[in-house]
Enzyme design. Structure first.
Site, mmCIF file in Angstrom:
data_model
loop_
_atom_site.group_PDB
_atom_site.id
_atom_site.type_symbol
_atom_site.label_atom_id
_atom_site.label_comp_id
_atom_site.label_asym_id
_atom_site.label_seq_id
_atom_site.Cartn_x
_atom_site.Cartn_y
_atom_site.Cartn_z
ATOM 1 N N GLU A 142 6.045 3.163 -9.407
ATOM 2 C CA GLU A 142 4.632 3.431 -9.747
ATOM 3 C C GLU A 142 4.198 2.591 -10.952
ATOM 4 O OE1 GLU A 142 3.174 5.097 -7.574
ATOM 5 O OE2 GLU A 142 4.455 6.704 -6.810
ATOM 6 N N PRO A 188 0.831 -1.200 0.000
ATOM 7 C CA PRO A 188 0.000 0.000 0.000
ATOM 8 C C PRO A 188 0.868 1.253 0.000
ATOM 9 C CG PRO A 188 0.091 -0.920 2.202
ATOM 10 C CD PRO A 188 0.831 -1.876 1.310
ATOM 11 N N SER A 224 9.024 3.450 -2.730
ATOM 12 C CA SER A 224 9.922 4.360 -3.452
ATOM 13 C C SER A 224 11.276 4.445 -2.762
ATOM 14 C CB SER A 224 9.281 5.746 -3.575
ATOM 15 O OG SER A 224 8.135 5.659 -4.402
ATOM 16 N N ASP A 263 2.840 4.409 1.269
ATOM 17 C CA ASP A 263 3.643 4.677 2.471
ATOM 18 C C ASP A 263 4.342 3.443 3.022
ATOM 19 O OD1 ASP A 263 2.791 7.266 2.362
ATOM 20 O OD2 ASP A 263 1.256 7.036 3.888
#
Ligand SMILES: [Zn+2]
Length: 211
Positions: A98, A25, A31, A27
Site C-alpha cells: 500500500e 489496480p 498483496s 485485486d
C-alpha cells in the site's frame, strides 16, 4: 566457466541494493505477491520487515483477497523509515505494501535505505487514484525506482477488457471529485471501489446491475 567465474567474482553482498515498484489496480494480486516475496526472501535466510498502510483488514497486517495474511508495521505519516530500519539489528529488505499512501518524504527515505544502507526495497501499490490521477508517492516511485513493473493478474472490467483504473462508487454512481484517500469496501462505508477499463472509467458506465 565464464558464468561461474563471473558469479563467484562478485560476492552477493557487493551488489547494489534495488528499489522496485510493482503497481496495478485493486485485486491484481499485489498483496499476494508481496507476501510471496517475503516468504521467498525469508527462506534464503534474509531478514526483512513488512510495512503497510490502510490495509483492507483495518489493522497493521498485509492481507490478500485470497486469504493469506501477515503481521506488519503500520506506516503512519510521522514514521521515519530510515530510523525504523537502522534502529534494528540487520535488515536485508523491506516489503512495502500500500505504498501509494506513504508520504513523498517516506519514498525519499526508501531511496536512502537502498543507496546508503544497502536495503532492498520492494514496494507495492496503486499508481493512480479514483480520478485516474497518480498518487504523489507513486509518482515519486516512478521517478526514483530502479525498476517499475505493472501487474496484471486477470483483473477485468465488467466488459471483459483489462482493468486498469480504480473507480470510486458512491450511491451507485462513479464520482470524480473528493478526497484522494477514502477507505471503502467496508460495512461502515458508503464508498466502494470497482476496477474498470479506461473506456468505462472515462464514461462512468458501471455495467449491468449498477446502471
Ligand atoms: Zn470496461
Amino acid at each position: 566457466m565464464t558464468e561461474s567465474f563471473a558469479l563467484s567474482a562478485v560476492p552477493s553482498g557487493a551488489r547494489d541494493a534495488v528499489l522496485k515498484f510493482y503497481f496495478g489496480p485493486m485485486d491484481c494480486g499485489k498483496s499476494t505477491l508481496a507476501l510471496q516475496m517475503n516468504y521467498n526472501h525469508g527462506r534464503q535466510g534474509r531478514r526483512g520487515l513488512v510495512l503497510t498502510k490502510h490495509d483492507r483488514s483495518g489493522g497493521p497486517q498485509v492481507t490478500s483477497r485470497i486469504g493469506l495474511g501477515l503481521d506488519a508495521i503500520e506506516v503512519v505519516d510521522s514514521l521515519d523509515l530510515v530510523a525504523l530500519v537502522t534502529g534494528r539489528d540487520r535488515i536485508d529488505y523491506l516489503i512495502c505494501d500500500e505504498v501509494c499512501f506513504y508520504t513523498v518524504d517516506q519514498i525519499e527515505q526508501l531511496a536512502d535505505l537502498v543507496d546508503e544502507h544497502g536495503v532492498d526495497v520492494y514496494a507495492f501499490g496503486l499508481a493512480s487514484d479514483f480520478r485516474s490521477v497518480m498518487f504523489p508517492a507513486a509518482q515519486r516511485l516512478f521517478e526514483l525506482a530502479d525498476e517499475v513493473c505493472r501487474l496484471q493478474v486477470e483483473v477485468l472490467c465488467w466488459c471483459g477488457r483489462p482493468g486498469l483504473l480504480n473507480g470510486r462508487i458512491v450511491g451507485g454512481q462513479l464520482v470524480r471529485t473528493g478526497e484522494q484517500v477514502v477507505i471503502g469496501d467496508t460495512d461502515a462505508s458508503p464508498v466502494r471501489y470497482q476496477v474498470l477499463c479506461r473506456r468505462h472509467h472515462r464514461s462512468g458506465l458501471l455495467g449491468e446491475g449498477t446502471l
